[in-house]
Structures are given as structure tokens and as C-alpha cells.
Enzyme design. Sequence first.
Site, PDB file in Angstrom:
ATOM      1  N   SER A  29       0.855  -1.194   0.000  1.00 36.70           N
ATOM      2  CA  SER A  29       0.000   0.000   0.000  1.00 36.70           C
ATOM      3  C   SER A  29       0.882   1.231   0.000  1.00 36.70           C
ATOM      4  O   SER A  29       2.060   1.166   0.382  1.00 36.70           O
ATOM      5  CB  SER A  29      -0.893   0.004   1.240  1.00 36.70           C
ATOM      6  OG  SER A  29      -1.543   1.254   1.398  1.00 36.70           O
ATOM      7  N   TYR A  55      -2.443  -0.663  10.226  1.00 42.18           N
ATOM      8  CA  TYR A  55      -2.520  -0.969   8.795  1.00 42.18           C
ATOM      9  C   TYR A  55      -1.204  -0.620   8.099  1.00 42.18           C
ATOM     10  O   TYR A  55      -0.656  -1.409   7.324  1.00 42.18           O
ATOM     11  CB  TYR A  55      -3.676  -0.189   8.164  1.00 42.18           C
ATOM     12  CG  TYR A  55      -3.859  -0.454   6.687  1.00 42.18           C
ATOM     13  CD1 TYR A  55      -4.511  -1.588   6.242  1.00 42.18           C
ATOM     14  CD2 TYR A  55      -3.371   0.443   5.735  1.00 42.18           C
ATOM     15  CE1 TYR A  55      -4.682  -1.833   4.887  1.00 42.18           C
ATOM     16  CE2 TYR A  55      -3.532   0.216   4.378  1.00 42.18           C
ATOM     17  CZ  TYR A  55      -4.191  -0.929   3.966  1.00 42.18           C
ATOM     18  OH  TYR A  55      -4.347  -1.182   2.623  1.00 42.18           O
TER      19      TYR A  55
END
Length: 583
Positions: A453, A466
Site C-alpha cells: 500500500s 494498517y
Amino acid sequence: MLEGARERRVRTGGVELCVAELGDPRRPTVVLVHGYPDSKEVWSEVAARLAGRFHVVLYDVRGHGRSSAPSPLRGGFTLEKLTDDFLAVADAVSPDRPVHLVGHDWGSVQSWEFVTVKRTEGRIASFTSMSGPSLDHFGHWINKRLRRPTPRRVGQLLGQGAKSWYVYLLHTPVLPELAWRGPLGKRWPGILERVEKVPGGDYPTASLPSDAAHGAWLYRDNVRPRLRRPREDAYAHAPVQLITPLGDAFLSERLYDGLELWAPRLTRRTLPAKHWVPRTRPDRLADWITEFVTATEDGRSETAANGKYADRFGGQLVLVTGAGSGIGRATAFAFAEAGARVVAVDRDAEAAARTAELSRLIGARAAWAEAVDVSDEQAMEKLAARVAAEYGVVDVLVNNAGIGLSGSFFDTTPEDWKKVLDVNLWGVIHGCRLFGRQMAERGQGGHIVNTASAAAFQPSRVLPAYGTSKAAVLMLSECLRAELADRGIGVTAICPGLVNTNITSTAHFAGVDAEEEKRRQQRTARLYGARNYPPEKVADAVLEAVVRNRAVVPVTPEARGAHLMSRFAPRMLRRLARVKPPL
């Protein structure tokens, strides 16, 4: 001699050829023709894989292996005489049916002659070429660039000229023979193993020095005459499958530009490998040969896939986790359009089945669904064993499954941390460990794609868990890339950014009640929807990353910007991380 092979002798043109056969003679015949400085044993791994489906024939080219050499050598290796040899072998092993021809290196060079001359019409059903062009086509390719030179064409000529350095040496008198019968012949197996990554063992055979010495006449008898006066009628009278190793040190990809003119029924394949693919990629070659021969026998086109990278992924086995929706489903579809065989993995069995069903409709050679939670180690181990047993070793693995988690560090509970790390990190670890090990043990390369990501390099006060999980995926990918490089396995970390998928509507927001969490999910989903960056663009980036073997791929503009800032303006990125997003 090849294990289990039946051997015979075929006499033609003053020489005696050693011919080996495997498989049932009642089945379609596949004739494998070796190159320089090889003997028929270069095909042993491919032949063993084809023998269950076809009547497989290998022969030592005159002057090689256990075949006798012409006397005198000069003038004894012309393409006309090699064509006589092929026809004699074909008549001996398959007198009543045309044969399917496969050639590598000089085996491909002479096979181009076989498939383009009038006297072989009706004797060849199909031709698979690898690492060896037609000398006639090569001559026309050179003449076209000499007649109308442009900077690009001149560059292509110079590039191929540099790759062909060995051809000039082989035209010198005596020197090649002395080298091959002396130090080069002794060192050649080690050179192949070190430079070409060719596994050791029973190849090359003890006849290598004499094979290479005799084979120098292949170049001397044919190269200059054909390049000076290439035939004008060198059109293939059978379907042709061209397999191009992208790392070939001796032949440029550009050499096959415009080949459709000479081979109207042409199927192109590309392979991330070096020159000696019969030894380094026997599984892939056997699969492609089987598909091409079977399609030709059935009277149909070899493949209906029309995706951008169909030449690269057609027939390959691709496994995608998190394939039930979003980026995972789009990636499965992109590989399906390229003619791959797709395994769609998702914890939602119904969603995985839908992806597999649609993949078959789109163009996948085959597609299967598997319901697995990637965080479950034992379930992943069973999946890896089942996939290997039923479908084969995965060629491309896409570890895409992931979940979202937002909230401050102190609001994120240990249970939250465990859940996000189990899926986002351990799911990737399980996939890499299990399927990556199978790739490594097969020894024929592959590629692993891990979905990280932009959060992997863009810190945020509301994404500590995350971001940590994705940063770990990024570093894991970099470490694996270094470790697996010498095994021919590429590893890529894909960093999408803001993409319009359903991960936002299912993300967990720590430290708030259920009603507030639902409100934030809806708001985030609207934000991502307004950004409206489609997952199909990420899927395209995945395929391109595999083709180009890229290490880290930020996809969206904001991801690319953050990646650049992390390298050149990290202080600014840290300041941005302090900004509290609107709730």
C-alpha cells in the site's frame, strides 16, 4: 540414451542418424531437433513430459551425438542436406501422418528451412520455434535496415551484431575445433550452469567436444550464403508457434519483427528466461507444445485469448488471493484475458466461485475457486498441496488478500493488531512460504506479487496498524526479491493508493461504537468513490510489473507522489502525517 527410449538407425545421404522414440507411435508424432553445440539429450526433460500424450522423436543431427559425420565436413552440413535428414527421419517414424516439428537454436534454424521449402509440404503439421530464426528471414531483416536506415534500425543492426559475436569466431579456420576439443569443451558445463543457470547432471553429454567441432560447419556452410541471398519464397506452410526467451544473450527480440509476413498462422509466446530453455523451462515448453499440437490436431486456433499479455501468460497457472472482489477480482480477470489458468482464492466461497466463473467466460484457459482464509496456516498448507497436486506448480502468485483498519495507536487493541497482521502480513508470509517454495524447488522461475500500500511508505496518525502491516509486506518483498533472484523468481510489491473497492466499507475503525464505525465506513467509501480510481488499472499494473520484473510499483498518482517524497522529502511527508483527517 534417453531412459525408456527405443533407438533406431536411419541412413541418409552418406550418414547414419541415431533416432530415439518415446510414447505410443499411434499418437501424433512430435519431432524435437536440437541446436548447437548440443545433442538430442538437450530435450530429455521436455521429451519425458510429452511422452504421455504424444509419440516423441529425437535425433542427433549429423555429426552430433551418436550420429555419424559426413566426409568431408566442408559442404556436409548445408540446409539442403539437413532437410534430407529430416525427411528420412519423418518417413521412418511417421510414414503416413505429418509430424509436429519443434526446434531450438540451430535446430530451429534448420526447421525454418524444413517448414518453408516445397518438398516438405504435407509432412509438417505444425512448427514450434525457439531461439533460432530463419536465415532467409534474417537476411531480409538485415537488408531492410540497410536499404532504409533510421537511428532505430541502425541500433537494431548494431545490437544484433554484438549479440552474434560468436558467429564470426566460428567462421575462423581450425580455432573453434581446437577450443572445443581443448579447454572450452571441459569448461562448457560449468559455464552453462553458472551463466545460463542450466542444472547439472547428465547434460551435456561426453560427446560435446566433437559435437561442437563438427557443428561449426553449420555456420560455415549456411550463414553467409543465405544472408547474402535470402530466399524470396520462405513462407511457412504450417502453423508456427514462436517462443522467445526474453533474456536470450544471442538473439534480439527485434529479430522477429514482421514475422507474420512469413508465417501467417503465427502464435507468439514470450518467456522470462535465457537461451537454453529446453533445460531451464521444460515444464513451460511442454505445456505450450502440448497446447499447440493439440489445437492443430483438432483443427482450431491455438488460443482465443486476446489480452495485452497473452503471449506471456497464455497457459500459465496464476493464483490470486482475495479474488472475490476489488483488486483481486480485477487481477484475476486481467490474467484470464491473457489466457492464463486462474485459481481464485477468497474466504467467501460464493465470491471466489463467481470470479472463477467469469474468468472462464473472459478467456481463461481454465479457472477454479478455492475458499480459504489466508491467515489460517493449516488451511493454506492444504491449499498449496491441493493446487500442486491438481493443477501444478503456480507460475504467478498474487498475495492480494487484505483488510483495512483505522484508528489511533492507543485505540487499537491487541485483538485489532492480531487480526490485521494475521491477514495482511501472515497471509502474505504463508503464500510466499508455501507457493514460493514450490516455485523454487521446481527450479523453473516464477513471480510473486504482494499487495502492499502507499501506507507502507506514507506514515499516518490514523493508520498505525494498517501501515505497519503494509510496510512489513514491502520489506518482506524486497528481502525475498534478493533471495530468490538467482532462482529466476521475481518479487514485486504493488502499492495501489486510493482505489475504489469495497475494502473501505468493510474496514474496522478502532475506538468508536458500531454506529460511528458505520458512519465512517460510509464516509470513507464515498471519498474513495469520488476519487473513482478503478481496480482494473491496478490489475494492469500487476501484469506489467510481472512482465517487466519490477520491484516496487506505486500505482495511483498520490501513491507515486508519496513514494517520491519518502525518498527525497521525508520531512515533508512526516509533517503531512501529523494532519488529523476530518471525521
